[in-house]
Each structure stands twice: as C-alpha cells, then as structure tokens.
Write an enzyme that holds these catalytic residues in place. Structure first.
Site, PDB file in Angstrom:
ATOM      1  N   SER A   1      15.326  21.247 -16.541  1.00 32.74           N
ATOM      2  CA  SER A   1      14.117  22.051 -16.726  1.00 32.74           C
ATOM      3  C   SER A   1      14.509  23.323 -17.452  1.00 32.74           C
ATOM      4  O   SER A   1      15.603  23.843 -17.259  1.00 32.74           O
ATOM      5  CB  SER A   1      13.511  22.374 -15.367  1.00 32.74           C
ATOM      6  OG  SER A   1      12.769  23.569 -15.448  1.00 32.74           O
TER       7      SER A   1
ATOM      8  N   HIS B   1       0.830  -1.221   0.000  1.00 31.99           N
ATOM      9  CA  HIS B   1       0.000   0.000   0.000  1.00 31.99           C
ATOM     10  C   HIS B   1       0.862   1.267   0.000  1.00 31.99           C
ATOM     11  O   HIS B   1       0.426   2.301   0.493  1.00 31.99           O
ATOM     12  CB  HIS B   1      -0.936   0.050   1.210  1.00 31.99           C
ATOM     13  CG  HIS B   1      -1.686  -1.218   1.455  1.00 31.99           C
ATOM     14  ND1 HIS B   1      -2.945  -1.448   0.963  1.00 31.99           N
ATOM     15  CD2 HIS B   1      -1.337  -2.342   2.127  1.00 31.99           C
ATOM     16  CE1 HIS B   1      -3.345  -2.665   1.340  1.00 31.99           C
ATOM     17  NE2 HIS B   1      -2.383  -3.225   2.039  1.00 31.99           N
TER      18      HIS B   1
ATOM     19  N   GLU C   1       9.470   8.224 -17.167  1.00 35.61           N
ATOM     20  CA  GLU C   1       8.159   8.867 -17.365  1.00 35.61           C
ATOM     21  C   GLU C   1       7.602   8.574 -18.758  1.00 35.61           C
ATOM     22  O   GLU C   1       6.419   8.303 -18.935  1.00 35.61           O
ATOM     23  CB  GLU C   1       8.279  10.381 -17.164  1.00 35.61           C
ATOM     24  CG  GLU C   1       8.466  10.773 -15.717  1.00 35.61           C
ATOM     25  CD  GLU C   1       8.696  12.272 -15.572  1.00 35.61           C
ATOM     26  OE1 GLU C   1       7.876  12.920 -14.926  1.00 35.61           O
ATOM     27  OE2 GLU C   1       9.681  12.790 -16.110  1.00 35.61           O
TER      28      GLU C   1
ATOM     29  N   LYS D   1      16.747  21.472 -11.334  1.00 33.19           N
ATOM     30  CA  LYS D   1      16.037  20.216 -11.572  1.00 33.19           C
ATOM     31  C   LYS D   1      16.765  19.213 -12.456  1.00 33.19           C
ATOM     32  O   LYS D   1      17.496  19.562 -13.349  1.00 33.19           O
ATOM     33  CB  LYS D   1      14.661  20.492 -12.191  1.00 33.19           C
ATOM     34  CG  LYS D   1      13.739  21.142 -11.200  1.00 33.19           C
ATOM     35  CD  LYS D   1      12.305  20.983 -11.605  1.00 33.19           C
ATOM     36  CE  LYS D   1      11.860  19.561 -11.429  1.00 33.19           C
ATOM     37  NZ  LYS D   1      10.520  19.359 -11.947  1.00 33.19           N
TER      38      LYS D   1
END
Ligand code: ARG
Length: 470
Positions: free
Chosen positions: A285, A164, A298, A291
């Site tokens: 970024s 979970h 992804e 970043k």
C-alpha cells in the site's frame, strides 16, 4: 490522406465514386486501427486463395507464384516495420491488396478474383481464433497443473468446507483444489467444442451468393486446415455464432477464475489466514506499510466484466441483422480480441499465482478445522450407524449444539457420560469419530473427500494432465 482511397485507377472504390470520404467518416469507417492483428491470417488466406485460383486455371501458376511472393514480401515488411498501413487503407484486407498492387502492378489486381472482403474477413477471423484457441488450451492445462501440484502437496491438509460461507464440513484441501481442476477441464472441453464450429471455411462464398468464377472451395479449405467449407454461401458470410460461442465459453472460464480468485482473497485475509502471499504476486500500500494486497486475484475478478460485457455486445450485434454481411460485423473484432486477451492473461496470472504466488498454511488450516461444529453431521451419522433414524439423530445433535453454544464449548468437550445421558447409543468410540481427520477420512463415497478417494483422483489427473507422476 482524407478521401484518398476513393475513385480513379489507384482508388479502392470503383469509378462510381466521384468524391472522397469526409475525413471524420473515413476515421469512423476504418478498422485498420485494430484489424491489423489479422495480418498473418489475411496473408495465409490470400496465399491459399491465389494457389487455388492457379489450380483451377483462373490465373497462371506464374502469376500465383508472383502473388505468393508479393504476399511473403509484405509479411517480411511487416516484421521489419516497413509495412505501416494508415487510415486511408481502411482495413487490413485493403492494406494488403494495395501494397500487393504497388509491388506487382497489374498481376496484384488478380488476387481478389472470386472472393469478397466478406468471406475474406470471416476466414481471417476464424484462422485467428483457431490459433488463439490452440494457445489457450495449454494455458488452461498449465493452471490445472499448478493446482495439481498444490493439491499433491496438501493430500493430507484439512480445510474447512463451507456452504453459504458458513462452516459446513471439513475437507481435504487437495479435494477443494481438484474441484477447480474439474471446472477448468469442462472449460477446455467446451473450448474444444467451439473450435469445431470455428473450423469451417467461408472462403469462396464471395459477397453472399457464391461466384461464377470456377473456384475450388475444398482446396482452400484444405490448405488452410479447415474441416470443411460452409455449405451455404449466405450462412458463410453471415455467421458470427462462433464469436458468441467463444465469448460465452470464455465467460465461464472467467467466472471460474473469479471464484478461485475470490477464495484466495478471502483466504489471504487476516481473519482467515489460510494462505500467505509471496512477494512475487502481491503488492503493498502507498500509505499503510503493514499491508500486502492480493492484486492478482482482485484484477482477475475485476476483469470478468469485460468478457461478460463482450458477450452481451456480440449477441446484441447479431440479433437484428438481416442476411447477409452488414458492417455491424466490424464490431466483432475488438470484442473478440479483448475477450481472448483478457482470458488468456487471467489464466496465465492465476497459473503464476498458484505456481509461486501463494503458500497454504497447514497449521492455520488445522486449527480452523478443529474449532467449529463441522463434525455435527458425523455425530448424527454415528447414531444412524447404530440404528437411530436420521431425522431423530439430526434433532438430537441440533439440541446438543445449542447446549454447547450456551456453554461456549465444542462437541468434543462433552464427556462420554454427558453424551450417554443424551442418547444411550453413544459409546467410547465417539470421540475418535469426531476428530476432523476422522470425519474427512469417513467420507468414502465416490467423489467424496476421503483421503483415499482424493489420492485416486490425484493419480487420475496426473495421467490426464500427462504429469508423469504417481
Ligand atoms: N473491415 C470489414 C470488417 O471488419 C471488412 C469487411 C468489409 N466488407 C464490406 N462489405 N464492407 O467487417
């Protein structure tokens, strides 16, 4: 050349047709824009067919030799960019036949004896998919190997285990990575099973009913490396199950890659910090200079939708079709081609990611594992070993956890006196048993995360993947 293929001795269709196609319909109808991908397989299938026709005495050996020569010329013309069929050719099968006729004259017109585009396209598609399956398998093996090498490096690194997405029990990191090797092996096995049903030959089923031409379907099937010809001509030209089966198996590959991708994305976050991304596989970024983004996992996660979608398209394509061939089948190609390309590319991207795109951070992982209650089950198991019934031990440890949470401390922070007050069975060996490493080491059941079990698995997989490492 709108309508140029219709009618007359140069036309595609018989003289039954008088008018050319509407230019829009010509475009709408054509598959040449994408089925040129089948060119090699179309040539291979036609070469086998021509040889078989000669073998059966339907055409002469000399005619077959000329046809094979012409088909090889087309292969060379395609390689050098000279062969460039257009809309007027409708599809790859017509494009090849028309070029052959242009090269050979009347002899070229003999190739299409005893076959139809219906069995031809089915043959091409199966040959094409069989090749791609044979490339995908080593691709999956490469990813398994990349995971194995990371696992090997982290035989004794710990990682929190979750259910979970809540801390559950600590794990050996290699054990976690080996789980993906297992999943990918099921994928390889499944694709191998799909291959068996891809590898049946429809050639010679002709349009739908077989042919009165005395052909030998076993000869073409053998020459093209198929296991057997289809037994039923109707089934042969109507079957696209193999496209659905492949895309279903590919969907599971994608689902597995996506789960792995999701873990990497989470692990790479500041909050987890379990992996660092190398510059080879991460991007920055345009706005935020600090970043480093996990674009590779992804994209893999994002591309799942394509393959799942193609599975839906293919199922929907076949579900209402009467026997035998229907033009709906032309829609199988783009779905199948994209499913193959997407799956293959995602497998390769994930292999590169695990080869050189990320580094696990053992110190961070160790820290994480020590700072939770994921050893609570082990306190209960400790009591069980001393004869306390499990449910009683479970309740007791639950109340201890609550007590610790109220005091903002961990189980290991309680003194032996405190433990003894909670239950007389606790003794001096408790603290050692609570250490994350001891907790992992204790899970020696078959398939468990204990270091020795994991070592056994690493050796077994090194053999199966043929890595030549002990
Ligand atoms: N381009 C067609 C396809 O992809 C080839 C088969 C055409 N057969 C036919 N009877 N129209 O399915």
């Amino acid at each position: 050349m709108a309508g140029g293929v219709t009618g007359g001795s140069d036309g595609t269709w018989s003289d039954r047709f008088e008018q050319g196609l509407h230019p829009f319909i010509e475009r709408f109808n054509a598959s040449i824009g994408f089925d040129l991908a089948l060119l090699q397989e179309d040539l291979d299938g036609s070469i086998a067919h021509a040889r078989m026709l000669a073998g059966c005495g339907v055409i002469t050996t000399d005619e077959a030799d000329q046809i094979v020569g012409g088909l090889e010329t087309i292969r060379a013309e395609a390689a050098s960019g000279v062969f460039q069929p257009g809309l007027a050719d409708e599809d790859v099968h017509f494009a090849v036949e028309r070029r052959l006729i242009a090269l050979l004259g009347p002899i070229g017109k003999k190739l299409h004896t005893g076959r139809s585009r219906n069995d031809q396209v089915g043959t091409d598609l199966r040959l094409w998919l069989r090749r791609r399956l044979d490339e995908l398998d080593p691709g999956l093996g490469r990813l398994q190997t990349a995971l194995w090498r990371q696992a090997d490096r982290h035989r004794s690194t710990l990682i929190p285990g979750y259910t979970h997405l809540q801390r559950a029990q600590p794990l050996c990191l290699a054990h976690h990575l080996l789980a993906y090797i297992e999943m990918l092996q099921r994928d390889r096995d499944r694709l191998g099973d799909v291959r068996k049903r891809v590898n049946i030959c429809p050639l010679g089923a002709a349009a739908l009913a077989g042919t009165s031409v005395p052909i030998d379907r076993r000869q073409t099937a053998n020459e093209l490396g198929f296991a057997a010809p289809y037994a039923n001509s109707l089934d042969a030209v109507s079957d696209r199950d193999f496209c659905v089966e492949f895309t279903a198996a590919a969907s599971l590959v994608m689902a597995h890659l996506s789960r792995l991708a999701e873990e990497v994305i989470v692990w790479a976050s500041e909050e987890f910090g379990f992996v660092g991304l190398s510059d080879r596989c991460a991007t920055g970024s345009s706005l935020m200079p600090q970043k480093k983004n996990p674009d590779v996992p992804e994209l893999v996660r994002g591309k799942c939708g394509r393959v799942f979608g193609h599975l839906q398209s293919l199922l929907t394509m076949i579900k209402g079709l009467p026997l035998a061939y229907n033009k709906d089948f032309q829609e199988d190609k783009e779905a199948l081609f994209d499913a193959v390309r997407t799956t293959r590319d995602c497998v390769e991207a994930m292999a590169i990611l695990f080869e050189e795109g990320l580094t696990f951070r053992p110190e961070r992982l160790e820290q994480a594992v020590e700072q939770d209650f994921s050893n609570a089950t082990d306190v209960a198991d400790y009591l069980v070993a001393k004869g306390v019934p499990f449910r009683e031990a479970y309740q007791l440890v639950g109340s201890v956890v609550r007590h610790c949470l109220e005091r903002s401390c961990l189980l290991r922070d309680l003194s032996l006196e405190e433990w003894k007050r909670l239950h007389p069975a606790f003794e001096g060996d408790l603290h050692d048993a609570l250490a994350a490493r001891a907790v992992v080491a204790a899970r020696r059941s078959e398939g468990g995360t204990a270091f020795e079990r994991v070592d056994e698995q690493l050796i077994a997989w090194s053999d199966r993947l043929d890595l030549g490492i002990e």
